[in-house]
Motif scaffolding. Structure first.
Motif, PDB file in Angstrom:
ATOM      1  N   THR A  62       0.815  -1.214   0.000  1.00  0.00           N
ATOM      2  CA  THR A  62       0.000   0.000   0.000  1.00  0.00           C
ATOM      3  C   THR A  62       0.850   1.267   0.000  1.00  0.00           C
ATOM      4  O   THR A  62       0.318   2.363  -0.109  1.00  0.00           O
ATOM      5  CB  THR A  62      -0.916   0.031   1.232  1.00  0.00           C
ATOM      6  N   SER A  63       2.158   1.110   0.170  1.00  0.00           N
ATOM      7  CA  SER A  63       3.144   2.193   0.320  1.00  0.00           C
ATOM      8  C   SER A  63       2.888   3.023   1.577  1.00  0.00           C
ATOM      9  O   SER A  63       3.381   4.144   1.706  1.00  0.00           O
ATOM     10  CB  SER A  63       3.184   3.106  -0.919  1.00  0.00           C
ATOM     11  N   ASN A  64       2.145   2.474   2.530  1.00  0.00           N
ATOM     12  CA  ASN A  64       1.906   3.145   3.804  1.00  0.00           C
ATOM     13  C   ASN A  64       2.941   2.763   4.861  1.00  0.00           C
ATOM     14  O   ASN A  64       3.058   3.426   5.888  1.00  0.00           O
ATOM     15  CB  ASN A  64       0.511   2.822   4.335  1.00  0.00           C
ATOM     16  N   ALA A  65       3.676   1.690   4.616  1.00  0.00           N
ATOM     17  CA  ALA A  65       4.713   1.245   5.540  1.00  0.00           C
ATOM     18  C   ALA A  65       5.981   0.973   4.752  1.00  0.00           C
ATOM     19  O   ALA A  65       5.935   0.545   3.596  1.00  0.00           O
ATOM     20  CB  ALA A  65       4.277  -0.014   6.284  1.00  0.00           C
ATOM     21  N   THR A  66       7.123   1.234   5.377  1.00  0.00           N
ATOM     22  CA  THR A  66       8.410   1.006   4.719  1.00  0.00           C
ATOM     23  C   THR A  66       9.315   0.179   5.617  1.00  0.00           C
ATOM     24  O   THR A  66       9.197   0.191   6.853  1.00  0.00           O
ATOM     25  CB  THR A  66       9.116   2.330   4.391  1.00  0.00           C
ATOM     26  N   LEU A  67      10.227  -0.522   4.974  1.00  0.00           N
ATOM     27  CA  LEU A  67      11.286  -1.263   5.656  1.00  0.00           C
ATOM     28  C   LEU A  67      12.607  -0.692   5.177  1.00  0.00           C
ATOM     29  O   LEU A  67      12.892  -0.710   3.977  1.00  0.00           O
ATOM     30  CB  LEU A  67      11.207  -2.757   5.325  1.00  0.00           C
ATOM     31  N   SER A  68      13.402  -0.153   6.081  1.00  0.00           N
ATOM     32  CA  SER A  68      14.721   0.356   5.717  1.00  0.00           C
ATOM     33  C   SER A  68      15.781  -0.591   6.256  1.00  0.00           C
ATOM     34  O   SER A  68      15.624  -1.172   7.333  1.00  0.00           O
ATOM     35  CB  SER A  68      14.940   1.761   6.270  1.00  0.00           C
ATOM     36  N   GLY A  69      16.855  -0.728   5.492  1.00  0.00           N
ATOM     37  CA  GLY A  69      17.918  -1.638   5.897  1.00  0.00           C
ATOM     38  C   GLY A  69      19.292  -1.039   5.664  1.00  0.00           C
ATOM     39  O   GLY A  69      19.567  -0.481   4.595  1.00  0.00           O
ATOM     40  N   LEU A  70      20.155  -1.135   6.670  1.00  0.00           N
ATOM     41  CA  LEU A  70      21.544  -0.687   6.586  1.00  0.00           C
ATOM     42  C   LEU A  70      22.436  -1.889   6.842  1.00  0.00           C
ATOM     43  O   LEU A  70      22.222  -2.629   7.809  1.00  0.00           O
ATOM     44  CB  LEU A  70      21.817   0.403   7.625  1.00  0.00           C
ATOM     45  N   ALA A  71      23.444  -2.097   5.994  1.00  0.00           N
ATOM     46  CA  ALA A  71      24.344  -3.239   6.156  1.00  0.00           C
ATOM     47  C   ALA A  71      25.779  -2.808   5.913  1.00  0.00           C
ATOM     48  O   ALA A  71      26.061  -2.057   4.978  1.00  0.00           O
ATOM     49  CB  ALA A  71      23.969  -4.363   5.184  1.00  0.00           C
ATOM     50  N   LEU A  72      26.692  -3.300   6.762  1.00  0.00           N
ATOM     51  CA  LEU A  72      28.109  -2.949   6.679  1.00  0.00           C
ATOM     52  C   LEU A  72      28.949  -4.210   6.836  1.00  0.00           C
ATOM     53  O   LEU A  72      28.669  -5.039   7.708  1.00  0.00           O
ATOM     54  CB  LEU A  72      28.462  -1.943   7.784  1.00  0.00           C
ATOM     55  N   GLY A  73      29.974  -4.348   6.017  1.00  0.00           N
ATOM     56  CA  GLY A  73      30.886  -5.468   6.137  1.00  0.00           C
ATOM     57  C   GLY A  73      32.332  -5.016   6.018  1.00  0.00           C
ATOM     58  O   GLY A  73      32.656  -4.178   5.174  1.00  0.00           O
ATOM     59  N   LEU A  74      33.215  -5.565   6.882  1.00  0.00           N
ATOM     60  CA  LEU A  74      34.641  -5.235   6.868  1.00  0.00           C
ATOM     61  C   LEU A  74      35.447  -6.511   6.996  1.00  0.00           C
ATOM     62  O   LEU A  74      35.138  -7.371   7.846  1.00  0.00           O
ATOM     63  CB  LEU A  74      35.001  -4.312   8.046  1.00  0.00           C
ATOM     64  N   LYS A  75      36.475  -6.670   6.170  1.00  0.00           N
ATOM     65  CA  LYS A  75      37.389  -7.792   6.321  1.00  0.00           C
ATOM     66  C   LYS A  75      38.820  -7.289   6.219  1.00  0.00           C
ATOM     67  O   LYS A  75      39.122  -6.398   5.420  1.00  0.00           O
ATOM     68  CB  LYS A  75      37.115  -8.884   5.289  1.00  0.00           C
ATOM     69  N   TYR A  76      39.707  -7.860   7.047  1.00  0.00           N
ATOM     70  CA  TYR A  76      41.085  -7.375   7.096  1.00  0.00           C
ATOM     71  C   TYR A  76      42.024  -8.521   7.441  1.00  0.00           C
ATOM     72  O   TYR A  76      41.794  -9.254   8.412  1.00  0.00           O
ATOM     73  CB  TYR A  76      41.218  -6.259   8.130  1.00  0.00           C
ATOM     74  N   TYR A  77      43.078  -8.667   6.637  1.00  0.00           N
ATOM     75  CA  TYR A  77      44.086  -9.688   6.890  1.00  0.00           C
ATOM     76  C   TYR A  77      45.157  -9.117   7.811  1.00  0.00           C
ATOM     77  O   TYR A  77      45.909  -8.216   7.437  1.00  0.00           O
ATOM     78  CB  TYR A  77      44.718 -10.148   5.582  1.00  0.00           C
ATOM     79  N   VAL A  78      45.251  -9.643   9.021  1.00  0.00           N
ATOM     80  CA  VAL A  78      46.282  -9.249   9.966  1.00  0.00           C
ATOM     81  C   VAL A  78      47.624  -9.814   9.514  1.00  0.00           C
ATOM     82  O   VAL A  78      48.653  -9.136   9.545  1.00  0.00           O
ATOM     83  CB  VAL A  78      45.944  -9.748  11.382  1.00  0.00           C
ATOM     84  N   THR A  79      47.603 -11.062   9.099  1.00  0.00           N
ATOM     85  CA  THR A  79      48.736 -11.753   8.486  1.00  0.00           C
ATOM     86  C   THR A  79      48.173 -12.567   7.330  1.00  0.00           C
ATOM     87  O   THR A  79      46.949 -12.686   7.196  1.00  0.00           O
ATOM     88  CB  THR A  79      49.437 -12.691   9.489  1.00  0.00           C
ATOM     89  N   PRO A  80      49.013 -13.136   6.491  1.00  0.00           N
ATOM     90  CA  PRO A  80      48.478 -13.982   5.402  1.00  0.00           C
ATOM     91  C   PRO A  80      47.628 -15.143   5.905  1.00  0.00           C
ATOM     92  O   PRO A  80      46.798 -15.671   5.166  1.00  0.00           O
ATOM     93  CB  PRO A  80      49.749 -14.484   4.703  1.00  0.00           C
ATOM     94  N   GLU A  81      47.813 -15.524   7.181  1.00  0.00           N
ATOM     95  CA  GLU A  81      47.068 -16.659   7.725  1.00  0.00           C
ATOM     96  C   GLU A  81      45.848 -16.250   8.534  1.00  0.00           C
ATOM     97  O   GLU A  81      44.957 -17.089   8.765  1.00  0.00           O
ATOM     98  CB  GLU A  81      47.980 -17.512   8.633  1.00  0.00           C
ATOM     99  N   VAL A  82      45.783 -15.012   8.982  1.00  0.00           N
ATOM    100  CA  VAL A  82      44.728 -14.589   9.904  1.00  0.00           C
ATOM    101  C   VAL A  82      43.897 -13.466   9.279  1.00  0.00           C
ATOM    102  O   VAL A  82      44.430 -12.419   8.919  1.00  0.00           O
ATOM    103  CB  VAL A  82      45.306 -14.112  11.246  1.00  0.00           C
ATOM    104  N   LYS A  83      42.592 -13.683   9.179  1.00  0.00           N
ATOM    105  CA  LYS A  83      41.674 -12.682   8.641  1.00  0.00           C
ATOM    106  C   LYS A  83      40.596 -12.369   9.673  1.00  0.00           C
ATOM    107  O   LYS A  83      39.993 -13.268  10.256  1.00  0.00           O
ATOM    108  CB  LYS A  83      41.017 -13.181   7.350  1.00  0.00           C
ATOM    109  N   LEU A  84      40.331 -11.080   9.886  1.00  0.00           N
ATOM    110  CA  LEU A  84      39.288 -10.630  10.789  1.00  0.00           C
ATOM    111  C   LEU A  84      38.062 -10.212   9.981  1.00  0.00           C
ATOM    112  O   LEU A  84      38.192  -9.580   8.926  1.00  0.00           O
ATOM    113  CB  LEU A  84      39.772  -9.453  11.623  1.00  0.00           C
TER     114      LEU A  84
END
Length: 388
Positions: A239-261
């Motif tokens: 009916t366009s009387n209600a809305t759903l808003s969504g926010l999404a964030l993603g981060l990836k980081y390699y501390v060493t070649p073997e370890v990823k956060l």
């Protein structure tokens, strides 16, 4: 039987044209796991199952491209869920009380689009993944494993039909993918690793352009290993009387070649009145419903073949029905993978889920891991995945 005949006809048609267009590819993933889950009855009973798609969702698809010259290509992708534990092809869109005609089982329920790609980026039209999937998928602590009980898949990416089925173009079931949509993604290689995405889904309702509409935008960065992505979307109800808003964030980081956060944050919020099904005979008005999911994890590569992942998800729901449905649940996951070959991976996982209480508003946020009458449960899985 009818679906099998359709699938055979589609494959035969592409096989017949292979000599004219040799870059058409049939691909897929077949994944099966033995699952053992505690506290699956009110008295603490356990459950043993064989489930499909636990490391990655089992699927099959057809994709291809044609060189149009000048660096431009015509592209297409058709992809459907494969329930290899029962042999069924295609899946429902997450059926719930919002389900309408045309939103049930579909052969190509995952992707169904055609488009163009080139130096300008990629434009696709049809059934597309929402931009939020790309953002949280970049750094989901489990790499989107255990999709049916993964908070990022079900909540952050709007795959829980009972909560999000009343919003967007599908008007029934999962909103993770949007019908009747056009999606643009810029070429990050030409922008020093930065890129943007835009997506619009038409509700196709006469006299009300805003009804059942999806609109989204995203920005991302990658240097080939590390990366970050953020997206925002707004979906309207019928009916366009209600809305759903969504926010999404993603981060990836390699501390060493073997370890990823890995780290993800996502929130969805309803503005306006919409009926939310509670049972077969009861539906409540939801206003200002907010669901927040925080995910964090670390991947440690023991060798080229083996990886251990530790993941944590915090899920909270608040704001709707005067706080009646406020809830909380946490998941702690340990996942090990071993590559038997380039195409085959063996894996095992252990998940501990704990809800704020034994009440349904808390246990429901654990996405099936905890049964009614319990406040915690442990699930173990051992499986194998093969891609082709």
């Amino acid at each position: 039987m009818k679906k099998s005949l359709i699938a055979f006809a589609v494959l035969s048609a592409f096989a017949a044209s292979a000599s004219a267009q040799s870059n058409v590819t049939v691909y897929g993933i077949i994944d099966a796991a033995v699952m053992y889950n505690t506290n699956q009855t009110a008295t603490g009973g356990n459950k043993l199952t064989l489930d499909a798609g636990q490391l990655l969702t089992s699927r099959w698809g057809i994709k291809g491209s044609e060189d149009l010259g000048g660096g431009t290509k015509a592209i297409f992708n058709l992809e459907g869920t494969l329930a290899n534990d029962t042999g069924a092809a295609g899946a429902g869109f997450g059926g719930n009380s919002f389900t309408q005609a045309g939103s049930g089982t579909s052969l190509f329920d995952r992707l169904s689009w055609v488009g163009l790609s080139g130096d300008f980026g990629t434009v696709t039209a049809g059934r597309n993944n929402i931009l939020g999937v790309d953002s949280v998928g970049l750094a989901d602590p489990m790499g989107l494993a255990h999709a049916g009980s993964n908070p990022n898949v079900m909540f952050s990416a709007l795959n829980a039909g009972s909560l999000f089925g009343g919003f967007g173009t599908n008007q029934g079931g999962t909103a993770l993918r949007q019908d009747n949509s056009i999606k643009y993604v810029s070429p990050f290689q030409n922008m020093n690793g930065f890129g943007v995405g835009l997506m619009y889904g038409a509700g196709e309702q006469a006299g009300n352009v805003a009804a059942s509409r999806y609109m989204g935008a995203s920005a991302f960065f990658t240097d080939g290993k590390n990366g970050a992505a953020v997206s925002y979307a707004k979906l309207n109800d019928s009916t366009s009387n209600a809305t759903l808003s969504g926010l999404a964030l993603g981060l990836k980081y390699y501390v060493t070649p073997e370890v990823k956060l890995n780290f993800t944050y996502a929130q969805t919020q309803v503005d306006g009145k919409i009926l939310i099904p509670v049972s077969a005979t009861l539906a409540l008005n939801a206003d200002q419903r907010k669901i927040v999911v925080i995910g964090a994890g670390v991947d440690y590569s023991l060798s080229q073949q083996s990886t251990i992942t530790a993941a944590y998800y915090d899920t909270k729901r608040s704001g709707d029905v005067g706080g009646l449905l406020d809830g909380k649940a946490d998941q702690y996951v340990l996942l090990g993978k071993y590559a038997l070959s380039k195409r085959t991976t063996a894996y095992a996982s252990l998940t501990y889920a704990k809800a704020g209480s034994a009440n349904s508003q808390d246990t429901s946020l654990a996405l099936g891991i905890i049964a009614a009458g319990n406040s915690s449960a442990v699930r173990s899985a051992v499986g194998v995945l093969h891609s082709f």
